[in-house]
Design a protein around this motif. Structure first.
Motif, short mmCIF file in Angstrom:
data_model
loop_
_atom_site.label_atom_id
_atom_site.label_comp_id
_atom_site.label_asym_id
_atom_site.label_seq_id
_atom_site.Cartn_x
_atom_site.Cartn_y
_atom_site.Cartn_z
N LEU A 51 12.09 19.83 21.32
CA LEU A 51 11.80 18.43 21.00
C LEU A 51 12.21 18.18 19.56
CD1 LEU A 51 10.50 15.67 21.62
CD2 LEU A 51 8.30 16.65 20.90
N VAL A 52 13.15 17.25 19.37
CA VAL A 52 13.64 16.90 18.04
C VAL A 52 13.19 15.48 17.72
CG1 VAL A 52 15.68 16.53 16.61
CG2 VAL A 52 15.64 18.43 18.24
N VAL A 53 12.60 15.29 16.55
CA VAL A 53 12.14 13.97 16.13
C VAL A 53 12.78 13.63 14.78
CG1 VAL A 53 10.16 12.51 15.60
CG2 VAL A 53 9.94 14.34 17.30
N SER A 54 13.45 12.48 14.73
CA SER A 54 14.12 12.04 13.49
C SER A 54 13.50 10.72 13.03
CB SER A 54 15.62 11.84 13.74
OG SER A 54 16.24 13.07 14.06
N THR A 55 13.07 10.68 11.78
CA THR A 55 12.44 9.46 11.26
C THR A 55 12.56 9.43 9.74
OG1 THR A 55 10.44 8.11 11.34
CG2 THR A 55 10.15 10.48 11.01
N GLU A 56 12.10 8.34 9.15
CA GLU A 56 11.98 8.22 7.70
C GLU A 56 10.79 7.34 7.40
OE1 GLU A 56 11.90 9.47 4.77
OE2 GLU A 56 14.03 9.92 4.98
N ASN A 57 10.15 7.57 6.27
CA ASN A 57 8.96 6.81 5.90
C ASN A 57 9.27 5.85 4.76
OD1 ASN A 57 6.35 6.52 4.14
ND2 ASN A 57 5.65 7.09 6.17
N LEU A 61 0.85 -1.19 0.00
CA LEU A 61 0.00 0.00 0.00
C LEU A 61 0.89 1.24 0.00
CD1 LEU A 61 -2.58 -1.10 2.73
CD2 LEU A 61 -2.83 -1.25 0.24
N GLN A 62 0.90 1.94 -1.09
CA GLN A 62 1.73 3.15 -1.19
C GLN A 62 0.84 4.39 -1.24
OE1 GLN A 62 4.47 1.90 -4.54
NE2 GLN A 62 6.00 2.31 -2.96
N THR A 63 -0.10 4.43 -0.32
CA THR A 63 -1.04 5.55 -0.27
C THR A 63 -0.63 6.55 0.80
OG1 THR A 63 -2.43 4.44 1.37
CG2 THR A 63 -2.89 3.98 -0.96
N MET A 64 -1.21 7.73 0.73
CA MET A 64 -0.95 8.76 1.72
C MET A 64 -1.44 8.31 3.10
SD MET A 64 0.34 11.74 2.32
CE MET A 64 0.45 12.65 0.76
N VAL A 65 -2.57 7.61 3.13
CA VAL A 65 -3.12 7.13 4.40
C VAL A 65 -2.15 6.15 5.06
CG1 VAL A 65 -4.95 5.77 5.46
CG2 VAL A 65 -5.52 7.47 3.72
N ALA A 66 -1.62 5.20 4.27
CA ALA A 66 -0.69 4.21 4.81
C ALA A 66 0.59 4.87 5.31
CB ALA A 66 -0.37 3.16 3.75
N PRO A 116 4.21 15.64 4.06
CA PRO A 116 2.82 15.95 3.72
C PRO A 116 2.42 17.35 4.17
CG PRO A 116 2.88 14.68 5.72
CD PRO A 116 4.31 14.79 5.26
N THR A 117 1.23 17.72 3.81
CA THR A 117 0.61 18.97 4.28
C THR A 117 -0.70 18.62 4.99
OG1 THR A 117 1.54 20.22 2.44
CG2 THR A 117 -0.33 21.20 3.59
N PRO A 118 -0.92 19.05 6.22
CA PRO A 118 -0.03 19.81 7.10
C PRO A 118 1.27 19.04 7.38
CG PRO A 118 -2.26 19.78 7.98
CD PRO A 118 -2.21 18.77 6.89
N SER A 119 2.28 19.77 7.82
CA SER A 119 3.62 19.20 8.02
C SER A 119 3.64 18.20 9.17
CB SER A 119 4.61 20.32 8.29
OG SER A 119 4.34 20.93 9.54
N LEU A 120 4.72 17.45 9.25
CA LEU A 120 4.88 16.48 10.33
C LEU A 120 5.01 17.18 11.69
CD1 LEU A 120 7.27 13.84 8.72
CD2 LEU A 120 4.78 13.80 8.89
N SER A 121 5.65 18.35 11.71
CA SER A 121 5.75 19.08 12.98
C SER A 121 4.37 19.57 13.42
CB SER A 121 6.71 20.26 12.85
OG SER A 121 6.28 21.18 11.86
N ALA A 122 3.51 19.95 12.45
CA ALA A 122 2.14 20.34 12.77
C ALA A 122 1.35 19.15 13.30
CB ALA A 122 1.46 20.92 11.54
N MET A 123 1.67 17.97 12.78
CA MET A 123 1.01 16.75 13.25
C MET A 123 1.33 16.51 14.73
SD MET A 123 1.56 12.88 11.77
CE MET A 123 3.15 12.67 12.60
N VAL A 124 2.58 16.77 15.13
CA VAL A 124 2.98 16.63 16.53
C VAL A 124 2.31 17.69 17.40
CG1 VAL A 124 4.94 16.68 18.13
CG2 VAL A 124 5.18 15.57 15.90
N VAL A 125 2.27 18.92 16.89
CA VAL A 125 1.61 20.01 17.62
C VAL A 125 0.16 19.66 17.89
CG1 VAL A 125 0.85 22.41 17.49
CG2 VAL A 125 3.16 21.81 16.76
#
Length: 487
Positions: A242-248, A147-152, A191-200
């Motif tokens: 707060l620093v978050v490092s990841t990859e998708n 599954l290479q979707t935005m939801v996944a 993505p939009t909203p950004s990942l930092s916005a997702m954490v906020v």
């Protein structure tokens, strides 16, 4: 020769003390020989030069005040947490083989590795990669078809980031309203909203928070995020970063047959880390480390460096990240430049003198002698070299004269978790802690490589004997390491 070198290091290291003792003795002898009338004359001199003494005291006070006001604020690493994926995402080589075969049976519309030669190449790289039988892949990739979707992709990233942050907040007991800076780095998924916005949004962070999302910066972005947080903590007082490092992986797995793009499928696995930094003086006591240096090197002005790791479409229009044959030479050159900048900041005087003498000798007397390679083990106790390509830390092991135990965190992290991109250096630091090797005053060097091409370093000093945090990713498996790899 070894004994001579040890004597040299001892003399240079303790030179100040060795010179200070005779000086103190000399002053003490002179003071004991002073006559009473000499002491009276000295006191008389001070009394009649009170203006000079006052001015001198005022200057000293002003300079001292300016130093304390303008000096860089210390940055403390309170704690950090690495994501440990759920058991059902664990994959063995056989499970990957079965998954690939199931996808090949579906037909051309969803075929992965359609050509047999590509399949053989994929398995050869996988066998030689240094990855073990307990790495993790996201549910979306394990699904048939993937599954290479935005939801996944969002589900994978949320699982990784939220798990790491939840564990970090539980361990530190920090109120999320006290966090003034949030930085999230993810190279390929933005993505939009950004990942930092997702954490906020998830943690209901305050409205005046300084929020940043770093994208497209590769596996070295974790150190870039730390460097950015360090700069922001010099400006904003008494706060947390707060620093978050990841990859998708879900949205970025390559499903074509281009060999230069297939390599990334073999190496990259699920992972992420959340790090809490502070500039509050009161946090020193409970913090694990203090940040000493960050050094960033970027050789992207050179075309080979810029293009050696690049996201692009293959000849069939399928998107992937290609690695060119220039990556080894580019990485070596960029690492050398980074180390040349970092060396003067961390190396002891004894190593600097040896390097300078060798440089002068080579330049003016004998250009055939080799450059002196400084002994970084006299400045650094623990090495966290990005667990990417095996030849990266293998090359550093050889060039810097490191022992197998020095690259053990990198080798073990690659075997247990695979290449988790920008978060791999945190799994390596966690490994060192889990082994009980991090003692008060020890220095740890994190060095990471990334597209662009970049090499970035961070040096930390342990503020106490550091024990592994609760729910460390190595909690249940560190006893099995190190393992011997026949690759």
């Amino acid at each position: 020769m070894a004994n001579v070198k040890l004597i040299y290091y001892y003399l240079i290291t303790h030179l100040f003390k060795l010179c200070l003792f005779p000086l103190i003795t000399f002053v003490a002898i002179k003071a004991s020989n002073l006559k009473q009338e000499d002491v009276q004359n000295l006191w008389f001199h001070f009394q009649h030069n009170i203006v000079t003494l006052t001015i001198f005291s005022a200057v000293v006070t002003f300079v001292s005040a300016m130093y304390f006001v303008t000096r860089p604020r210390p940055v403390y690493l309170v704690d950090y947490s690495c994501h440990l994926p759920p058991q059902h995402q664990k994959v063995t080589v056989q499970k990957i083989v079965d998954n690939v075969n199931k996808n090949r049976e579906l037909g051309t519309s969803t075929t992965i590795l359609a050509e047999d030669s590509s399949l053989d190449f994929f398995f050869r790289v996988l066998e030689r990669s240094g990855l073990g039988e307990e790495t993790y892949l996201p549910d979306a990739i394990l699904n048939v078809p993937p599954l290479q979707t935005m939801v996944a992709a969002r589900e994978e990233t949320e699982q990784v980031i939220f798990d790491a942050i939840d564990n970090l907040l539980a361990n530190t007991k920090v109120n999320t309203r006290d966090i003034g800076i949030i930085i999230v780095n993810s190279s390929l998924f933005n993505p939009t909203p950004s990942l930092s916005a997702m954490v906020v949004n998830k943690y209901k962070l305050r409205s005046n928070i300084k929020s940043f999302s770093l994208g497209g910066m590769g596996c070295s972005a974790g150190v870039i995020a730390i460097d950015l947080a360090k700069d922001l903590l010099q400006v904003h007082k008494n706060t947390y970063a707060l620093v978050v490092s990841t990859e998708n992986l879900s949205r970025n797995m390559y499903i074509g047959d281009n060999r230069s793009m297939l390599v990334t499928n073999c190496l990259f696995r699920v992972g992420g880390a959340a790090i809490l930094l502070s500039n509050k003086s009161g946090d020193r006591r409970r913090s694990k480390y203090k940040l000493l240096h960050t050094v960033r090197t970027h050789t992207g002005a050179d075309d080979k460096s810029f293009r050696c790791v690049q996201q692009e479409d293959d000849e069939t229009g399928k998107t992937g990240v290609s690695l060119t044959k220039d990556i080894t030479s580019v990485a070596s050159r960029t690492i050398t430049k980074n180390i040349a900048t970092l060396g003067p900041l961390v190396l002891p005087v004894s190593e600097k003198i040896l390097f300078f003498i060798t440089y002068i000798h080579k330049k003016f007397f004998d250009d055939k002698i080799k450059h002196y390679i400084p002994d970084f083990k006299r400045a650094i106790d623990h090495f966290c070299i990005h667990a990417g390509l095996r030849r990266t830390w293998g090359g550093l092991e050889k060039n810097l004269g490191l022992l197998p135990i020095d690259v053990e965190p990198s080798r073990s992290t690659l075997h247990r978790f695979g290449n988790t991109s920008s978060s791999s250096i945190w799994y390596e630091l966690a490994y060192t802690e889990a082994k009980g090797r991090m003692k008060k005053g020890n220095k740890a060097w994190q060095i990471a490589l990334g597209s662009g091409f970049k090499c970035n370093s961070a040096v930390w000093v342990a503020l106490r004997n550091v024990n592994p945090s609760v729910n460390s990713p190595w909690e249940h498996c560190v006893a099995k390491y190190p393992v011997k790899l026949d690759i």
